[in-house]
Design a protein around this motif. Structure first.
Motif, short mmCIF file in Angstrom:
data_model
loop_
_atom_site.label_atom_id
_atom_site.label_comp_id
_atom_site.label_asym_id
_atom_site.label_seq_id
_atom_site.Cartn_x
_atom_site.Cartn_y
_atom_site.Cartn_z
N ILE A 196 0.85 -1.20 0.00
CA ILE A 196 0.00 0.00 0.00
C ILE A 196 0.88 1.25 0.00
O ILE A 196 0.67 2.20 -0.75
N GLY A 199 2.15 2.44 -3.10
CA GLY A 199 1.20 3.02 -4.03
C GLY A 199 0.29 2.03 -4.72
O GLY A 199 -0.39 2.39 -5.68
N SER A 201 -2.96 -0.10 -5.43
CA SER A 201 -4.38 0.02 -5.10
C SER A 201 -4.83 -1.31 -4.50
O SER A 201 -4.12 -2.31 -4.58
N THR C 11 -5.46 15.23 2.41
CA THR C 11 -4.38 14.42 1.86
C THR C 11 -3.63 15.15 0.76
O THR C 11 -2.41 15.11 0.73
N ARG C 23 4.04 10.55 2.12
CA ARG C 23 2.99 10.06 1.21
C ARG C 23 2.63 8.61 1.57
O ARG C 23 1.48 8.24 1.63
N LYS C 24 3.67 7.84 1.84
CA LYS C 24 3.43 6.45 2.22
C LYS C 24 2.62 6.39 3.50
O LYS C 24 1.69 5.58 3.62
N ARG C 27 -0.93 7.12 2.77
CA ARG C 27 -1.60 5.98 2.12
C ARG C 27 -1.97 4.94 3.17
O ARG C 27 -3.06 4.40 3.16
N ARG C 30 -4.85 6.10 5.26
CA ARG C 30 -6.10 5.92 4.52
C ARG C 30 -6.48 4.44 4.49
O ARG C 30 -7.63 4.08 4.62
N HIS C 31 -5.42 3.65 4.33
CA HIS C 31 -5.66 2.22 4.26
C HIS C 31 -6.30 1.69 5.53
O HIS C 31 -7.13 0.80 5.51
#
Lengths: 300, 435, 317
Positions: A196, A199, A201, C11, C23-24, C27, C30-31
């Motif tokens: 994840i 990057g 999806s 974001t 950024r990671k 992510r 969000r994950h």
């Protein structure tokens, strides 16, 4: 393997002899296991010996007169079932139907269940517990409760006596979701997080990470689904009506089970013919079945 | 996102409710989605029955050729063990076959439920002469609501099968099978003395007792059940005597082993290690193949006070369907029946090794082995009383309890009493069975 | 929807401000938040077939179970829960049969499920430690290819009292199929023979996942094969065991075909199972309402048992 613990240094023989002794000891240590496995293996072979003897014996009017070992070998029973094939019992067509339906069901189940299990095991979403509970609870409903409703439903859909009727009811395979769910839970969160963070999806995570990691268990699921569908009886029995749409399990009953007598020789000959596709499937899938599992799977 | 979920859930619930509504419509409606015409443009006439009719595919092929463009005949084999499931689903879906062939008591059930058409007009249209049916299979006891709903196709009695080689071994005349119960026991004892391990096998399974037990009840002058209210009558003295005689072979005279497993009588007899068994005569074909000239077939000995035996049967009947209720459909059904009775029955009977229930067809099977014995068994024998599903579903409690009696787990009187209670409980739900 | 937009704004702002690492992190954050949309997208195919081929018939089945419904004469009217109460109170033929066969089935489950876990697990561990693995795997799995009709018939004739191969081979005279408790033993034996392959493969797959270094370390410490199994492997088999136990419980509750062929529910009704009773009630006695009610009662029993199995498995870590 460290097998030398406890061996006094003084009695250590010269190098070559020591090797022999080590190997010998390794074998003797495995001996109890081998003996148990051999006994169990023979017990597993016992009934199949009878099945083969009956199938390859004389037809005897279909009576089960054979013993464990054949007195005479003949192909009488096979000739008979394939002679009848030309007129009323299309045995090869039945096997073709069974293989096609089971393979289609296995592929469908693998894809649908893998997607669902991924969502349930690895995504946080509202209602996940509810969905999981519903899926697992549906395992508890005996198929016999659904047989008549399903029949009426498929009649309404106009799908009776079609391949659709033979495949579709197997698509919602809660067992597969449950199995893959348990497996996906065991895949380390770090792997998913790393993908994840790079990057990927969610569909990519599923396709590039979870699918490859679960080839073993998915193959297992597919083989088990294939066999389940192949050996299913009640649904193909009520869902089909014309001889060319029957599956082999139903066909065996039609040929072999009469009102006053079971034609055991025809049944066993048909059984031997009918298991060939599954034995082939198993031999090809065998390595995948248990060894394709790369990361920690069902453990814990 | 929550909205998506709600929509999905609502769609699911709606779909399932819609499904229920439409299913109801499908099952309640008497005119379901059914295709009258097939690809070749004919009216579809469907037959279904147990899978034992060997000559049927040829008949269908011939008919379809002859009536191309007018009718399409189709036959479906129902595996015996599951015929009820198939027929139930088909009826439930409003789509039963036009013609059905099975043993006779199921036809009583469907007739009493109003799902069949009287057979008379079809028999007339097909040119079948009902005087040519034996009275054992076609008489007043086959009437339902005062009319015949089904016609007999073929029949077979309860036979005594014996092994001629083992008879010789015991010094008995292999061409003189026992004619009475006492003689049968004496022969069995002689065989036991000569080292035959299993002089008799008294099958405790349902398949055997389906035939043997009613035969003995009739022989002892009893009755199985009362057609007017479906009450069981087998717990009479005659029924007790019948069960006790069966039991005596095992526990009094020790000529039959205790606790044989299901179907063992037939299979062990086929192996040539058993002296005598009492089984449906239809097993003759396979036994001839496995035993050859060693096989002897005789009518059931006179064990009780009469000579009598139970006759297994296959009857045909016509369901009320969207086809059979139309004049053209009825004509198609009659064409099928005529083909079976007036043209093909001899070859069907020959192929299946059974006695055709129609005199004109008898001459074709006269050369069949043991024809005379078989014919006698059918003519002197009896079919089940006109009680819905007697001997099939309603027979289950009787045979379960009889099994326990023969395994010496309960006394004869207790077993038969329980069988009677359970059977009556079961028949109470059947049409026309208020007690 | 508002929160979603806020999140997007946040974001995008964050990405502009921070570098790759951030950024990671975003992510990942969000994950780890709710992913309703994605999740249901993944679930859509399953839920679609589930609704079509399970929920619809199920709802219809419940509807039928609340009616006096017969296959031959159709819907005979709404009768509330009378089908259920008749069964629970044991009224009539099928009421008493329901309880007889339910207890029979529960008895079978109690003896078969532990064996259906124990034997495959032991064999899987044996195969794991033995040479010739493919041979053993084939031997222990292949009976799964036989249909219940085929293996049921084979076993019923092998176990025949007179002239059956088992009695002949060992010079016995045991009533395998007509005596009690032998009839249950025989059915259990045949069931284990035929269905063990599934459990064996799953347990074997799980055992192969046990990290080798841990095992080798234990061996160095002098732990015997049994200790290694009990102390190291067994705890790691928990999840696979849950699968095997739960699924075998369900399968055992649905015992039907081999039983019907081998003993036909006999001697008497001693091995008549609940599925056999339901089948008879539905298709031989045309009482679809009562049969469906019985099937749902069975589902409830199964659900309760499975619930406790899950609870116990969670506690037994």
């Amino acid at each position: 393997m460290q097998t030398v613990i406890g061996v006094p240094a003084a009695s250590t023989p010269p190098v070559p002899a020591r090797h022999v002794q080590q190997r010998l000891r390794r074998i003797t240590r495995k001996l109890p296991v081998l003996v148990i496995l051999t006994i169990a293996g023979l017990a597993m072979l016992f009934p199949v010996l009878w099945i083969l003897t009956t199938a390859f014996g004389k037809s005897n009017g279909g009576l089960a007169t054979s013993n464990l070992f054949p007195s005479t070998l003949s192909l009488q029973n096979f000739r008979m079932i394939f002679n009848e094939q030309s007129t009323q019992d299309p045995v090869l067509r039945w096997i073709f139907n069974s293989v096609g339906v089971s393979a289609a069901a296995a592929v469908m189940v693998a894809v649908i269940d893998s997607l669902a299990a991924f969502a349930l095991a690895r995504l946080r979403f509202r209602g996940s517990k509810v969905v999981f509970t519903i899926v697992v609870s549906s395992l508890m409903v005996p198929f016999i409760a659904l047989l008549l409703p399903l029949y009426l439903w498929f009649q309404y859909l106009g799908l009776l006596n079609t391949y659709g009727a033979l495949v579709l009811p197997y698509a919602a395979n809660a067992f597969g979701v449950f199995l893959l769910y348990q497996f996906f839970l065991g895949i380390p969160q770090e792997l998913q997080d790393a993908a994840i963070a790079d990057g990927a999806s969610h569909p990519q995570v599923w396709w590039r990470l979870f699918v490859p990691l679960s080839t073993g268990i998915t193959a297992t699921l597919m083989v088990l689904t294939f066999m389940n569908v192949y050996n299913d009886f009640f649904w193909p029995l009520v869902a089909t009506s014309s001889p060319d749409m029957r599956t082999i399990t139903v066909g065996i009953e039609i040929v072999a089970i009469g009102q006053f007598q079971t034609n055991y020789t025809a049944m066993m000959a048909l059984t031997v013919v009918s298991i060939i596709p599954m034995v082939i499937a198993f031999i090809f899938a065998q390595r995948r079945l248990v060894e394709g599992i790369a990361v920690s799977g069902l453990q814990g | 996102m929550r909205k998506t979920f709600r929509v999905a859930a609502a769609t699911g619930i709606l779909a399932s409710l819609g499904g229920v509504a439409s299913l109801q419509a499908a099952s309640a409606s008497t005119t379901p989605h059914r295709q009258h015409a097939s690809a070749s443009g004919g009216m579809k006439i469907t037959y279904a029955g147990f899978s034992s009719m060997n000559g049927l595919p040829q008949i269908i092929k011939g008919l379809n050729k002859k009536y191309a463009g007018k009718y399409v005949f189709q036959a479906t084999a129902y595996p015996y063990a599951n015929y009820a499931a198939l027929l139930s689903s088909a009826i439930s879906g409003g789509n039963p076959p036009d013609i059905f062939g099975a043993s006779w008591t199921p036809s009583v059930y469907y007739a009493r439920e109003g799902l069949e058409l009287p057979i008379g007009p079809f028999v007339k249209a097909a040119g079948i002469n009902t005087a040519a049916f034996p009275s054992s299979l076609w008489s007043s006891h086959n009437l339902v609501k005062g009319v015949h709903y089904s016609i007999p196709l073929d029949a077979f009695g309860t036979a005594l099968f014996y092994n001629k080689a083992l008879f010789k071994k015991a010094g008995l005349n292999p061409n003189k099978p026992p004619a009475t119960g006492a003689q049968m026991i004496a022969d069995a004892k002689a065989m036991k003395k000569a080292g035959v391990k299993y002089p008799v096998i008294m099958g405790v399974d349902k398949n055997t007792q389906d035939f043997l037990y009613p035969s003995l009840v009739y022989q002892f002058g009893g009755k199985m059940g009362k057609p007017t209210n479906c009450a069981s009558l087998f717990d009479s003295p005659a029924g007790t005597k019948a069960a006790n005689w069966e039991k005596s072979l095992i526990y009094t005279y020790h000529v039959a082993p205790a606790g044989p497993s299901p179907n063992e009588d037939l299979n062990d007899f086929g192996k040539g290690i058993v002296g005598m068994v009492m089984l449906p005569a239809i097993n003759q074909g396979s036994l001839l193949k496995s035993l050859g000239s060693k096989l002897g077939v005789a009518p059931l000995p006179k064990i009780g006070i009469n000579t009598d035996d139970f006759v297994g049967q296959q009857y045909l009947w016509v369901f009320k369907t969207t086809t059979s209720t139309t004049p053209a459909g009825a004509k198609g059904v009659a064409i099928f029946l005529r083909a079976i009775y007036n043209q093909e029955l001899p070859s069907i009977a020959k192929d299946n090794g059974i006695i055709p229930a129609y005199a004109p067809a008898l001459s074709a099977v006269k050369s069949m082995p043991f024809f005379a014995q078989q014919d006698q068994m059918v003519k002197t024998g009896r079919v089940n009383p006109a009680i819905p599903n007697w001997g099939t579903v309603t027979g289950v409690p009787l045979y379960n309890n009889l099994e326990e009696v023969l395994l010496n787990k309960v006394s004869t009187s207790a077993g038969l009493a329980q069988a009677k209670n359970q059977t009556n409980q079961l028949t109470q739900t059947l049409p026309g069975c208020t007690q | 929807m508002a929160t979603e937009q806020q999140l997007v704004v946040q974001t995008t702002g964050a990405i502009a401000a921070e570098g790759l690492a951030e950024r990671k992190k975003v992510r990942l954050r969000r994950h780890h938040e709710l992913q309703n949309g994605t999740a249901y997208l993944f679930l859509t195919p399953y839920l679609a077939v589930f609704v079509l081929f399970v929920v619809v018939p199920l709802v219809f089945g419940i509807y039928v179970s609340l009616h006096n419904w017969s296959e031959t004469t159709g819907n005979g009217g709404f009768i509330w829960f009378r089908n259920y109460t008749t069964l629970i109170l044991g009224r009539g033929y099928y009421g008493s049969e329901f309880w007889t066969s339910m207890w029979n089935t529960i008895f079978f489950v109690i003896i078969s499920v532990p064996l259906l876990w124990l034997i495959p697990t032991a064999l899987a561990y044996g195969v794991y430690r033995a040479p010739l693995k493919p041979l053993w795997r084939f031997l222990f799995f292949y009976p799964s290819v036989f249909s219940a009709t085929a293996f049921g018939s084979a076993w019923s004739l092998l176990l025949a009292t007179n002239g059956g191969s088992v009695n002949n081979l060992f010079g016995l005279n045991i009533q395998w199929l007509t005596g009690m408790p032998q009839a249950w033993i025989s059915i259990d034996l045949a069931t284990i023979w035929a269905t063990m392959g599934f459990s064996f493969i799953i347990m074997y797959a799980a055992i192969t996942q046990v990290p080798r270094p841990t095992l080798e370390a234990a061996e160095m410490d002098g732990a015997g094969a049994y200790e290694r199994f009990r102390l190291i492997i067994l705890p790691l088999l928990r999840r696979a065991s849950v699968v095997v136990v739960v699924l075998n419980t369900i399968a055992s509750f649905n015992l039907f075909a081999q039983d019907q062929i081998m003993t036909n529910g006999g001697p008497g009704t001693a091995t008549t199972t609940i599925s056999m009773t339901i089948y008879q009630q539905a298709f031989d006695s045309f009482n679809a309402g009562g049969a469906t009610a019985a099937a749902f009662l069975l589902a409830i029993v199964l659900g309760v048992i499975a619930f406790f199995q899950f609870r116990i498995s969670r506690k037994a870590v």
